[in-house]
Design a protein around this motif. Structure first.
Motif, PDB file in Angstrom:
ATOM      1  N   ASP A 189     -14.888  11.060  -0.439  1.00 24.33           N
ATOM      2  CA  ASP A 189     -14.321  12.293   0.096  1.00 24.33           C
ATOM      3  C   ASP A 189     -15.069  12.649   1.393  1.00 24.33           C
ATOM      4  O   ASP A 189     -16.081  13.326   1.397  1.00 24.33           O
ATOM      5  N   GLU A 239      -9.841  23.898   1.526  1.00 26.47           N
ATOM      6  CA  GLU A 239     -10.512  22.675   1.117  1.00 26.47           C
ATOM      7  C   GLU A 239     -12.005  22.751   1.415  1.00 26.47           C
ATOM      8  O   GLU A 239     -12.825  22.400   0.580  1.00 26.47           O
ATOM      9  N   ILE A 266      -7.313  19.049   7.411  1.00 30.87           N
ATOM     10  CA  ILE A 266      -6.882  17.666   7.678  1.00 30.87           C
ATOM     11  C   ILE A 266      -6.593  17.014   6.335  1.00 30.87           C
ATOM     12  O   ILE A 266      -7.507  16.614   5.607  1.00 30.87           O
ATOM     13  N   GLY A 287      -5.400  13.815   4.652  1.00 31.42           N
ATOM     14  CA  GLY A 287      -5.371  12.434   5.156  1.00 31.42           C
ATOM     15  C   GLY A 287      -6.634  12.157   5.963  1.00 31.42           C
ATOM     16  O   GLY A 287      -6.595  11.460   6.974  1.00 31.42           O
ATOM     17  N   THR A 288      -7.742  12.713   5.492  1.00 26.78           N
ATOM     18  CA  THR A 288      -9.023  12.574   6.212  1.00 26.78           C
ATOM     19  C   THR A 288      -9.404  11.116   6.413  1.00 26.78           C
ATOM     20  O   THR A 288      -9.934  10.743   7.471  1.00 26.78           O
ATOM     21  N   GLY A 325      -0.040   7.974  -4.463  1.00 20.28           N
ATOM     22  CA  GLY A 325      -1.419   8.004  -3.972  1.00 20.28           C
ATOM     23  C   GLY A 325      -2.332   7.529  -5.077  1.00 20.28           C
ATOM     24  O   GLY A 325      -2.092   7.817  -6.253  1.00 20.28           O
ATOM     25  N   SER A 326      -3.374   6.791  -4.700  1.00 22.20           N
ATOM     26  CA  SER A 326      -4.284   6.234  -5.710  1.00 22.20           C
ATOM     27  C   SER A 326      -5.511   7.124  -5.849  1.00 22.20           C
ATOM     28  O   SER A 326      -5.948   7.723  -4.875  1.00 22.20           O
ATOM     29  N   TYR A 341      -9.253   8.160  -5.759  1.00 21.00           N
ATOM     30  CA  TYR A 341     -10.398   7.647  -5.000  1.00 21.00           C
ATOM     31  C   TYR A 341     -11.405   6.974  -5.923  1.00 21.00           C
ATOM     32  O   TYR A 341     -11.418   7.236  -7.121  1.00 21.00           O
ATOM     33  N   GLY A 388      -1.365   7.783   2.247  1.00 21.18           N
ATOM     34  CA  GLY A 388      -2.664   8.453   2.311  1.00 21.18           C
ATOM     35  C   GLY A 388      -2.685   9.902   2.763  1.00 21.18           C
ATOM     36  O   GLY A 388      -3.739  10.411   3.121  1.00 21.18           O
ATOM     37  N   ALA A 440      -0.941  13.319   1.147  1.00 22.98           N
ATOM     38  CA  ALA A 440      -0.011  13.852   0.147  1.00 22.98           C
ATOM     39  C   ALA A 440       0.956  14.888   0.730  1.00 22.98           C
ATOM     40  O   ALA A 440       2.132  14.918   0.353  1.00 22.98           O
ATOM     41  N   GLU A 456       1.621  11.522  -7.863  1.00 21.35           N
ATOM     42  CA  GLU A 456       0.182  11.297  -7.725  1.00 21.35           C
ATOM     43  C   GLU A 456      -0.547  12.112  -8.783  1.00 21.35           C
ATOM     44  O   GLU A 456      -0.093  13.185  -9.178  1.00 21.35           O
ATOM     45  N   LEU A 460      -4.518  15.515  -7.644  1.00 26.49           N
ATOM     46  CA  LEU A 460      -4.480  16.189  -6.336  1.00 26.49           C
ATOM     47  C   LEU A 460      -5.078  17.601  -6.442  1.00 26.49           C
ATOM     48  O   LEU A 460      -5.178  18.178  -7.520  1.00 26.49           O
ATOM     49  N   ASP A 474      -3.689  20.035  -1.113  1.00 28.61           N
ATOM     50  CA  ASP A 474      -2.983  18.803  -0.734  1.00 28.61           C
ATOM     51  C   ASP A 474      -1.470  18.968  -0.882  1.00 28.61           C
ATOM     52  O   ASP A 474      -0.697  18.227  -0.281  1.00 28.61           O
TER      53      ASP A 474
HETATM   54  C1  IPD Z   1      -6.130  13.301   0.225  1.00 24.86           C
HETATM   55  C2  IPD Z   1      -4.755  12.818   0.673  1.00 24.86           C
HETATM   56  C3  IPD Z   1      -4.379  11.544  -0.047  1.00 24.86           C
HETATM   57  C4  IPD Z   1      -4.443  11.688  -1.537  1.00 24.86           C
HETATM   58  C5  IPD Z   1      -5.805  12.200  -1.972  1.00 24.86           C
HETATM   59  C6  IPD Z   1      -6.141  13.508  -1.261  1.00 24.86           C
HETATM   60  P1  IPD Z   1      -7.690  14.706   1.897  1.00 24.86           P
HETATM   61  O1  IPD Z   1      -6.453  14.538   0.839  1.00 24.86           O
HETATM   62  O2  IPD Z   1      -3.775  13.787   0.428  1.00 24.86           O
HETATM   63  O3  IPD Z   1      -3.064  11.147   0.256  1.00 24.86           O
HETATM   64  O4  IPD Z   1      -4.195  10.433  -2.129  1.00 24.86           O
HETATM   65  O5  IPD Z   1      -5.778  12.407  -3.365  1.00 24.86           O
HETATM   66  O6  IPD Z   1      -7.417  13.945  -1.652  1.00 24.86           O
HETATM   67  O7  IPD Z   1      -8.945  14.452   1.116  1.00 24.86           O
HETATM   68  O8  IPD Z   1      -7.492  13.715   2.958  1.00 24.86           O
HETATM   69  O9  IPD Z   1      -7.564  16.112   2.364  1.00 24.86           O
END
Ligand code: IPD
Length: 264
Positions: free
Chosen positions: A41, A70, A89, A91-92, A159-160, A162, A189, A191, A208, A211, A215
Protein backbone atom coordinates in the motif's frame (compact mmCIF):
# COMPACT_ATOMS: atom_id res chain seq x y z
CA UNK A 1 -25.62 17.27 -21.50
CA UNK A 2 -25.27 16.77 -17.76
CA UNK A 3 -27.43 19.04 -15.62
CA UNK A 4 -25.24 19.75 -12.63
CA UNK A 5 -26.33 20.93 -9.21
CA UNK A 6 -24.26 23.66 -7.50
CA UNK A 7 -22.84 20.93 -5.29
CA UNK A 8 -21.69 18.91 -8.30
CA UNK A 9 -20.08 22.03 -9.73
CA UNK A 10 -18.09 22.38 -6.50
CA UNK A 11 -16.97 18.74 -6.74
CA UNK A 12 -15.99 18.95 -10.41
CA UNK A 13 -14.14 22.24 -9.95
CA UNK A 14 -12.19 20.80 -6.99
CA UNK A 15 -11.30 17.65 -8.97
CA UNK A 16 -10.22 19.59 -12.04
CA UNK A 17 -8.09 22.03 -10.04
CA UNK A 18 -6.45 19.20 -8.08
CA UNK A 19 -6.02 17.32 -11.36
CA UNK A 20 -3.76 20.02 -12.80
CA UNK A 21 -1.23 19.61 -9.97
CA UNK A 22 -1.53 15.84 -10.03
CA UNK A 23 -0.84 15.79 -13.74
CA UNK A 24 2.40 17.70 -13.13
CA UNK A 25 3.34 15.29 -10.33
CA UNK A 26 2.66 12.33 -12.58
CA UNK A 27 5.12 13.77 -15.09
CA UNK A 28 7.75 13.76 -12.39
CA UNK A 29 6.79 10.49 -10.84
CA UNK A 30 10.37 9.30 -10.45
CA UNK A 31 11.23 12.30 -8.30
CA UNK A 32 8.29 11.96 -5.95
CA UNK A 33 9.08 11.22 -2.37
CA UNK A 34 7.52 7.84 -1.77
CA UNK A 35 7.05 6.12 1.55
CA UNK A 36 5.58 2.70 2.29
CA UNK A 37 2.41 2.53 4.32
CA UNK A 38 1.88 -1.21 4.38
CA UNK A 39 2.84 -4.39 2.55
CA UNK A 40 1.58 -3.27 -0.83
CA UNK A 41 0.00 0.00 0.00
CA UNK A 42 2.14 2.88 -1.28
CA UNK A 43 1.48 6.41 -0.44
CA UNK A 44 3.13 9.21 -2.32
CA UNK A 45 3.67 12.85 -1.59
CA UNK A 46 1.22 13.57 -4.40
CA UNK A 47 -1.45 11.49 -2.69
CA UNK A 48 -1.23 13.48 0.54
CA UNK A 49 -0.98 16.82 -1.23
CA UNK A 50 -4.00 16.08 -3.45
CA UNK A 51 -6.11 15.02 -0.51
CA UNK A 52 -5.24 18.17 1.46
CA UNK A 53 -6.15 20.29 -1.55
CA UNK A 54 -9.49 18.53 -2.03
CA UNK A 55 -10.34 18.78 1.67
CA UNK A 56 -9.57 22.52 1.63
CA UNK A 57 -11.66 23.16 -1.50
CA UNK A 58 -14.64 21.10 -0.37
CA UNK A 59 -14.52 22.56 3.15
CA UNK A 60 -14.55 26.07 1.71
CA UNK A 61 -17.80 25.27 -0.11
CA UNK A 62 -19.44 23.16 2.62
CA UNK A 63 -17.71 23.96 5.94
CA UNK A 64 -19.92 21.73 8.09
CA UNK A 65 -19.49 18.43 6.23
CA UNK A 66 -17.25 15.68 7.62
CA UNK A 67 -14.72 13.48 5.79
CA UNK A 68 -13.74 9.85 5.37
CA UNK A 69 -10.41 9.99 3.55
CA UNK A 70 -7.88 7.42 2.48
CA UNK A 71 -4.96 9.35 3.92
CA UNK A 72 -6.45 11.51 6.70
CA UNK A 73 -9.07 9.08 8.05
CA UNK A 74 -12.37 10.16 9.58
CA UNK A 75 -13.00 13.82 10.37
CA UNK A 76 -16.33 14.55 12.07
CA UNK A 77 -18.17 17.59 10.73
CA UNK A 78 -20.64 19.82 12.58
CA UNK A 79 -23.30 18.41 10.22
CA UNK A 80 -23.76 14.78 11.31
CA UNK A 81 -25.65 13.84 8.12
CA UNK A 82 -23.15 14.73 5.40
CA UNK A 83 -19.64 13.49 4.77
CA UNK A 84 -17.25 13.39 1.86
CA UNK A 85 -15.52 10.10 1.02
CA UNK A 86 -12.27 10.77 -0.81
CA UNK A 87 -9.52 8.80 -2.48
CA UNK A 88 -7.04 11.35 -3.86
CA UNK A 89 -5.30 8.77 -6.05
CA UNK A 90 -7.14 5.55 -6.62
CA UNK A 91 -4.71 3.33 -8.51
CA UNK A 92 -1.62 4.43 -6.58
CA UNK A 93 0.41 1.50 -7.87
CA UNK A 94 -0.33 2.50 -11.47
CA UNK A 95 0.62 6.10 -10.63
CA UNK A 96 3.92 5.08 -9.12
CA UNK A 97 4.75 2.91 -12.12
CA UNK A 98 3.98 5.69 -14.59
CA UNK A 99 0.79 4.04 -15.88
CA UNK A 100 -1.77 6.75 -16.70
CA UNK A 101 -4.72 4.79 -15.35
CA UNK A 102 -5.66 6.25 -11.96
CA UNK A 103 -8.32 8.61 -10.68
CA UNK A 104 -9.50 10.91 -7.97
CA UNK A 105 -12.65 9.61 -6.37
CA UNK A 106 -14.93 12.01 -4.50
CA UNK A 107 -18.30 10.95 -3.10
CA UNK A 108 -20.83 12.70 -0.91
CA UNK A 109 -22.76 10.60 1.56
CA UNK A 110 -26.00 11.77 3.22
CA UNK A 111 -26.93 9.41 6.04
CA UNK A 112 -26.29 5.95 4.64
CA UNK A 113 -26.81 7.03 1.02
CA UNK A 114 -24.26 8.16 -1.57
CA UNK A 115 -25.87 11.18 -3.26
CA UNK A 116 -23.10 12.47 -5.53
CA UNK A 117 -19.93 11.04 -7.03
CA UNK A 118 -17.04 12.16 -9.21
CA UNK A 119 -14.32 9.93 -10.66
CA UNK A 120 -11.70 11.89 -12.59
CA UNK A 121 -8.57 10.77 -14.43
CA UNK A 122 -6.62 14.01 -14.97
CA UNK A 123 -4.23 12.44 -17.49
CA UNK A 124 -6.89 11.36 -19.97
CA UNK A 125 -9.35 14.06 -18.81
CA UNK A 126 -12.02 11.42 -18.33
CA UNK A 127 -14.64 12.87 -15.99
CA UNK A 128 -17.36 10.57 -14.66
CA UNK A 129 -20.13 12.16 -12.59
CA UNK A 130 -23.38 11.04 -10.99
CA UNK A 131 -26.01 12.53 -8.74
CA UNK A 132 -28.78 10.60 -7.07
CA UNK A 133 -31.80 10.50 -9.36
CA UNK A 134 -30.10 12.54 -12.09
CA UNK A 135 -28.20 9.90 -14.04
CA UNK A 136 -24.52 9.20 -14.65
CA UNK A 137 -22.32 10.96 -17.20
CA UNK A 138 -18.95 10.64 -18.89
CA UNK A 139 -17.73 14.07 -20.01
CA UNK A 140 -21.38 15.15 -20.33
CA UNK A 141 -22.52 12.04 -22.22
CA UNK A 142 -25.19 10.04 -20.39
CA UNK A 143 -24.13 6.55 -19.35
CA UNK A 144 -26.00 3.29 -19.50
CA UNK A 145 -24.78 -0.12 -18.30
CA UNK A 146 -24.40 -2.87 -20.90
CA UNK A 147 -27.40 -4.89 -22.02
CA UNK A 148 -25.54 -8.19 -22.43
CA UNK A 149 -27.29 -11.16 -20.88
CA UNK A 150 -25.24 -14.15 -21.93
CA UNK A 151 -22.16 -15.03 -19.91
CA UNK A 152 -20.41 -16.15 -23.11
CA UNK A 153 -20.20 -12.52 -24.31
CA UNK A 154 -19.36 -10.65 -21.15
CA UNK A 155 -16.14 -8.89 -20.20
CA UNK A 156 -15.59 -8.71 -16.47
CA UNK A 157 -13.29 -6.43 -14.49
CA UNK A 158 -11.78 -7.45 -11.19
CA UNK A 159 -9.05 -6.65 -8.67
CA UNK A 160 -6.69 -8.95 -6.80
CA UNK A 161 -5.95 -8.73 -3.09
CA UNK A 162 -2.57 -7.12 -2.38
CA UNK A 163 0.24 -9.22 -0.99
CA UNK A 164 0.00 -9.69 2.74
CA UNK A 165 -3.79 -9.62 2.59
CA UNK A 166 -6.02 -12.71 2.73
CA UNK A 167 -8.03 -14.26 -0.09
CA UNK A 168 -5.41 -15.02 -2.79
CA UNK A 169 -6.42 -18.66 -3.31
CA UNK A 170 -10.12 -17.80 -3.27
CA UNK A 171 -9.53 -15.01 -5.80
CA UNK A 172 -7.63 -17.30 -8.19
CA UNK A 173 -10.42 -19.87 -7.97
CA UNK A 174 -12.96 -17.17 -8.75
CA UNK A 175 -10.91 -16.05 -11.77
CA UNK A 176 -10.60 -19.59 -13.03
CA UNK A 177 -14.36 -20.04 -12.96
CA UNK A 178 -15.05 -16.69 -14.60
CA UNK A 179 -12.42 -17.14 -17.34
CA UNK A 180 -13.91 -20.53 -18.22
CA UNK A 181 -17.34 -19.17 -19.16
CA UNK A 182 -16.98 -15.50 -20.17
CA UNK A 183 -15.32 -13.49 -22.94
CA UNK A 184 -12.56 -12.57 -20.48
CA UNK A 185 -11.44 -10.69 -17.43
CA UNK A 186 -9.44 -7.46 -16.97
CA UNK A 187 -7.45 -6.23 -13.97
CA UNK A 188 -6.57 -2.57 -14.54
CA UNK A 189 -5.80 -1.60 -10.92
CA UNK A 190 -8.21 1.26 -10.20
CA UNK A 191 -11.50 0.21 -8.65
CA UNK A 192 -13.20 3.60 -9.11
CA UNK A 193 -12.48 3.48 -12.86
CA UNK A 194 -13.50 -0.20 -12.98
CA UNK A 195 -16.91 0.85 -11.65
CA UNK A 196 -17.04 3.76 -14.09
CA UNK A 197 -16.36 1.24 -16.88
CA UNK A 198 -19.35 -0.83 -15.72
CA UNK A 199 -21.48 2.33 -15.74
CA UNK A 200 -20.26 3.06 -19.28
CA UNK A 201 -21.07 -0.47 -20.49
CA UNK A 202 -17.41 -1.19 -21.28
CA UNK A 203 -17.31 -3.93 -18.67
CA UNK A 204 -20.42 -6.03 -18.20
CA UNK A 205 -19.49 -6.64 -14.59
CA UNK A 206 -16.89 -6.03 -11.90
CA UNK A 207 -16.12 -7.81 -8.67
CA UNK A 208 -13.51 -7.36 -5.99
CA UNK A 209 -13.02 -8.37 -2.37
CA UNK A 210 -11.45 -6.29 0.39
CA UNK A 211 -12.02 -2.80 -1.03
CA UNK A 212 -12.23 0.33 1.11
CA UNK A 213 -15.22 2.75 1.00
CA UNK A 214 -13.13 5.46 -0.76
CA UNK A 215 -12.23 3.02 -3.58
CA UNK A 216 -15.88 2.48 -4.50
CA UNK A 217 -18.26 5.10 -3.01
CA UNK A 218 -18.40 7.35 -6.09
CA UNK A 219 -18.26 4.38 -8.48
CA UNK A 220 -21.24 2.70 -6.83
CA UNK A 221 -23.42 5.72 -7.60
CA UNK A 222 -22.11 5.83 -11.18
CA UNK A 223 -23.26 2.24 -11.71
CA UNK A 224 -26.67 2.56 -10.08
CA UNK A 225 -27.39 5.86 -11.83
CA UNK A 226 -26.44 4.19 -15.13
CA UNK A 227 -29.13 1.58 -14.47
CA UNK A 228 -26.84 -1.07 -13.01
CA UNK A 229 -26.98 -3.21 -9.93
CA UNK A 230 -24.48 -3.10 -7.05
CA UNK A 231 -24.41 -5.47 -4.09
CA UNK A 232 -22.16 -7.26 -1.69
CA UNK A 233 -20.69 -10.37 -3.31
CA UNK A 234 -22.00 -12.79 -0.68
CA UNK A 235 -24.43 -11.18 1.74
CA UNK A 236 -27.31 -8.68 1.72
CA UNK A 237 -25.07 -6.11 3.47
CA UNK A 238 -23.78 -2.98 1.76
CA UNK A 239 -20.44 -3.38 -0.04
CA UNK A 240 -19.45 -0.09 1.61
CA UNK A 241 -19.53 -2.01 4.91
CA UNK A 242 -18.10 -5.35 3.75
CA UNK A 243 -15.62 -4.27 1.05
CA UNK A 244 -16.77 -7.12 -1.23
CA UNK A 245 -18.50 -5.80 -4.29
CA UNK A 246 -20.33 -7.07 -7.35
CA UNK A 247 -21.48 -4.51 -9.93
CA UNK A 248 -23.24 -5.50 -13.11
CA UNK A 249 -26.45 -5.11 -15.05
CA UNK A 250 -29.67 -6.52 -13.61
CA UNK A 251 -29.75 -9.46 -16.07
CA UNK A 252 -26.31 -10.76 -15.17
CA UNK A 253 -26.28 -10.24 -11.46
CA UNK A 254 -27.58 -13.70 -10.53
CA UNK A 255 -25.63 -15.73 -13.11
CA UNK A 256 -22.34 -13.86 -12.68
CA UNK A 257 -22.51 -14.10 -8.90
CA UNK A 258 -23.02 -17.87 -9.14
CA UNK A 259 -20.00 -18.26 -11.41
CA UNK A 260 -17.75 -16.08 -9.23
CA UNK A 261 -18.72 -17.90 -6.05
CA UNK A 262 -18.97 -21.35 -7.64
CA UNK A 263 -22.47 -21.92 -6.29
CA UNK A 264 -25.15 -23.93 -8.15
C1 IPD B 1 -6.60 0.27 -4.94
C2 IPD B 1 -7.20 0.20 -6.35
C3 IPD B 1 -7.10 -1.20 -6.89
C4 IPD B 1 -7.74 -2.21 -5.99
C5 IPD B 1 -7.16 -2.11 -4.59
C6 IPD B 1 -7.31 -0.70 -4.04
P1 IPD B 1 -5.49 2.55 -4.05
O1 IPD B 1 -6.76 1.57 -4.40
O2 IPD B 1 -8.54 0.61 -6.35
O3 IPD B 1 -7.75 -1.32 -8.14
O4 IPD B 1 -7.50 -3.50 -6.51
O5 IPD B 1 -7.86 -3.02 -3.76
O6 IPD B 1 -6.74 -0.62 -2.76
O7 IPD B 1 -4.74 1.87 -2.94
O8 IPD B 1 -4.69 2.67 -5.27
O9 IPD B 1 -6.14 3.82 -3.63
Amino acid sequence: MALRSPLMNVMVTAAEKAGKALKRDFGEVEHLQVSRKGPSDFVSAADVKTEKFLVAELSKARPTFGFVNEEGGIVQGADPDHRWIIDPIDGTTNFLHGIPHFAMSIALQRGPEIIAGVVYNPITDDLFTAEKGMGAFHNNRRLRVSARRTLDDVLVGTGSPYKGRPGHKEFLEQCERVIAVTAGIRRFGTASLDLAFVAAGRYDGFWEMGLQPWDMAAGILLVTEAGGFVSDLMTPASPLDTGNILATNAELQVSLRKVILGTP
